[in-house]
Design a protein around this motif. Sequence first.
Motif, PDB file in Angstrom:
ATOM      1  N   ILE A 233      55.400  22.679 111.632  1.00 28.30           N
ATOM      2  CA  ILE A 233      54.546  21.820 110.822  1.00 28.30           C
ATOM      3  C   ILE A 233      53.286  21.529 111.631  1.00 28.30           C
ATOM      4  N   ILE A 234      52.129  21.866 111.081  1.00 25.41           N
ATOM      5  CA  ILE A 234      50.862  21.583 111.772  1.00 25.41           C
ATOM      6  C   ILE A 234      50.587  20.085 111.655  1.00 25.41           C
ATOM      7  N   PRO A 235      50.399  19.386 112.773  1.00 25.97           N
ATOM      8  CA  PRO A 235      50.214  17.927 112.726  1.00 25.97           C
ATOM      9  C   PRO A 235      49.000  17.511 111.895  1.00 25.97           C
ATOM     10  N   ASN A 236      49.140  16.369 111.259  1.00 30.08           N
ATOM     11  CA  ASN A 236      48.041  15.716 110.535  1.00 30.08           C
ATOM     12  C   ASN A 236      47.484  16.558 109.385  1.00 30.08           C
ATOM     13  N   THR A 237      48.359  17.300 108.703  1.00 25.94           N
ATOM     14  CA  THR A 237      47.897  18.146 107.594  1.00 25.94           C
ATOM     15  C   THR A 237      48.693  17.917 106.306  1.00 25.94           C
ATOM     16  N   GLN A 238      49.431  16.829 106.233  1.00 22.22           N
ATOM     17  CA  GLN A 238      50.322  16.623 105.096  1.00 22.22           C
ATOM     18  C   GLN A 238      49.587  16.514 103.762  1.00 22.22           C
ATOM     19  N   ASN A 239      48.344  16.084 103.786  1.00 19.64           N
ATOM     20  CA  ASN A 239      47.615  15.878 102.534  1.00 19.64           C
ATOM     21  C   ASN A 239      46.834  17.107 102.074  1.00 19.64           C
ATOM     22  N   LEU A 240      46.902  18.203 102.810  1.00 19.21           N
ATOM     23  CA  LEU A 240      46.115  19.377 102.454  1.00 19.21           C
ATOM     24  C   LEU A 240      46.722  20.160 101.284  1.00 19.21           C
ATOM     25  N   LEU A 241      48.035  20.141 101.176  1.00 17.18           N
ATOM     26  CA  LEU A 241      48.706  20.902 100.119  1.00 17.18           C
ATOM     27  C   LEU A 241      49.876  20.072  99.605  1.00 17.18           C
ATOM     28  N   LYS A 242      49.791  19.671  98.327  1.00 15.34           N
ATOM     29  CA  LYS A 242      50.815  18.779  97.779  1.00 15.34           C
ATOM     30  C   LYS A 242      51.157  19.155  96.346  1.00 15.34           C
ATOM     31  N   PHE A 243      52.420  18.913  95.968  1.00 19.89           N
ATOM     32  CA  PHE A 243      52.857  18.942  94.578  1.00 19.89           C
ATOM     33  C   PHE A 243      53.256  17.518  94.207  1.00 19.89           C
ATOM     34  N   GLU A 244      52.707  17.012  93.115  1.00 17.01           N
ATOM     35  CA  GLU A 244      53.046  15.666  92.666  1.00 17.01           C
ATOM     36  C   GLU A 244      53.469  15.708  91.207  1.00 17.01           C
ATOM     37  N   LEU A 245      54.529  14.981  90.903  1.00 16.94           N
ATOM     38  CA  LEU A 245      55.075  14.962  89.551  1.00 16.94           C
ATOM     39  C   LEU A 245      54.159  14.167  88.625  1.00 16.94           C
ATOM     40  N   ALA A 246      53.797  14.781  87.495  1.00 20.08           N
ATOM     41  CA  ALA A 246      52.961  14.122  86.496  1.00 20.08           C
ATOM     42  C   ALA A 246      53.617  14.275  85.125  1.00 20.08           C
ATOM     43  N   VAL A 247      53.106  13.552  84.158  1.00 18.75           N
ATOM     44  CA  VAL A 247      53.685  13.570  82.816  1.00 18.75           C
ATOM     45  C   VAL A 247      53.680  14.983  82.234  1.00 18.75           C
ATOM     46  N   GLN A 248      52.633  15.750  82.508  1.00 15.49           N
ATOM     47  CA  GLN A 248      52.477  17.072  81.896  1.00 15.49           C
ATOM     48  C   GLN A 248      52.934  18.218  82.792  1.00 15.49           C
ATOM     49  N   GLY A 249      53.468  17.901  83.958  1.00 17.05           N
ATOM     50  CA  GLY A 249      53.929  18.966  84.850  1.00 17.05           C
ATOM     51  C   GLY A 249      53.634  18.639  86.296  1.00 17.05           C
ATOM     52  N   TRP A 250      53.593  19.667  87.124  1.00 18.21           N
ATOM     53  CA  TRP A 250      53.285  19.467  88.527  1.00 18.21           C
ATOM     54  C   TRP A 250      51.778  19.444  88.732  1.00 18.21           C
ATOM     55  N   SER A 251      51.306  18.434  89.420  1.00 15.15           N
ATOM     56  CA  SER A 251      49.903  18.339  89.788  1.00 15.15           C
ATOM     57  C   SER A 251      49.757  18.822  91.230  1.00 15.15           C
ATOM     58  N   MET A 252      48.922  19.836  91.433  1.00 15.22           N
ATOM     59  CA  MET A 252      48.810  20.458  92.749  1.00 15.22           C
ATOM     60  C   MET A 252      47.498  20.092  93.431  1.00 15.22           C
ATOM     61  N   THR A 253      47.591  19.768  94.715  1.00 16.13           N
ATOM     62  CA  THR A 253      46.412  19.545  95.549  1.00 16.13           C
ATOM     63  C   THR A 253      46.284  20.716  96.516  1.00 16.13           C
ATOM     64  N   ILE A 254      45.152  21.413  96.460  1.00 17.62           N
ATOM     65  CA  ILE A 254      44.873  22.527  97.373  1.00 17.62           C
ATOM     66  C   ILE A 254      43.526  22.246  98.035  1.00 17.62           C
ATOM     67  N   ASP A 255      43.561  21.834  99.273  1.00 17.12           N
ATOM     68  CA  ASP A 255      42.360  21.421  99.979  1.00 17.12           C
ATOM     69  C   ASP A 255      41.612  22.635 100.539  1.00 17.12           C
TER      70      ASP A 255
END
Length: 378
Positions: A233-255
């Motif tokens: 796990i590369i330190p301090n990078t947790q927010n760069l790529l995320k899947f978050e549950l939303a009403v309409q499906g998975w919301s993806m963050t790609i930094d």
Amino acid sequence: MTTGDSEIKNPFILGMGTANPERYITAKEFHEKIGAPFLIQEEYLKKTEEVYPKIGVEGRHFGRDYTLTKTSYPVRALQNIEQVNNEYIGFAMDISEKSCLKAVQDWGGNPKDITHFVTATCTGQMVPDLNARLIPILGLNDDINRVSSNFNGCCAGLTTMRIAADIARANKNFRLLVLCTELCTQQMSLSAEFDQVITSYLFGDGSAAYIMGSEPKESEKPLYEVLGSHTKIIPNTQNLLKFELAVQGWSMTIDPMIPPTISTNVQGFLNKMLEEKCNGNKLPTDLVAECEYLLHPGGPGILKGICKSLGITDYHARHSWHVLKKYGNMSSATVLFTMNSARYDKVAKPYSISFAFGPGLAVEGIVLKNHFINNTNI
């Protein structure tokens, strides 16, 4: 059969299979029928037309055909996660069955001899899990050992390989079926932000499976030998790529910082993997002349950055570029597609180094010896 390289009983990949949904949509068709009419705000249209050809994706397989009225993007935008996930289950079961059957056929063994079933997916969920549902369909034993490695994103193709290799080393009689299936297009971005919309031109759907075991029998024809693996796990990078549950499906963050972050860390990761994680196996001495690079083609920026950082050319990663062009990014299945592509390469080098990346940011790596170059049955 033994490795000849060390006393370690290394695991081998003994057969592979891939499958995709039937519908294939080219990048041009996607832009004209889906992207331009429905996804892109007018202010971003010219920019999108300049950017999407540079992604390097010629076309992708889709479970859901967004060009049809009843399954169009406007209809998808009104659906909730339950409806989207139910569609995912149907498509996932279909292509998973096909890739597994191909892998078993390629291996040539009896499904009843498979002792473990390892699966991964991150683009939907089902309970019972994918592996449990496939047991009767594939003719596997009902007391088979099951392992699920879900929601690890694109790196799960190598996460599961690392897990499977550790299991296979424990007993020469173990035979593992490993499966990675993703329906990325089910989770097409509903965001109006340009950086999110453009990802809709990248992701595709696919499934890949393989059989793994140590000490191959005379009837088994190994494709790859796993010499070592590493994860970090590369330190301090947790927010760069995320899947978050939303009403309409998975919301993806790609930094946008993902490609440079990977490029900065990949050389040190490779050095540690070769120096500390390869079980005393004989390794390549020239990483440029002796190795293929089977990289997860997360996008052109990732591939170009890794090649530059490691001092290799696009030719070293040609199978990754090929898969990106023909299939797009299929998350966890993609790196296995690159391996399945490379196995037919008649001019391949003796070793392969493989990398994949996922939320965390997690880096997974595998060092392989290419046995397919010695086989006469491919």
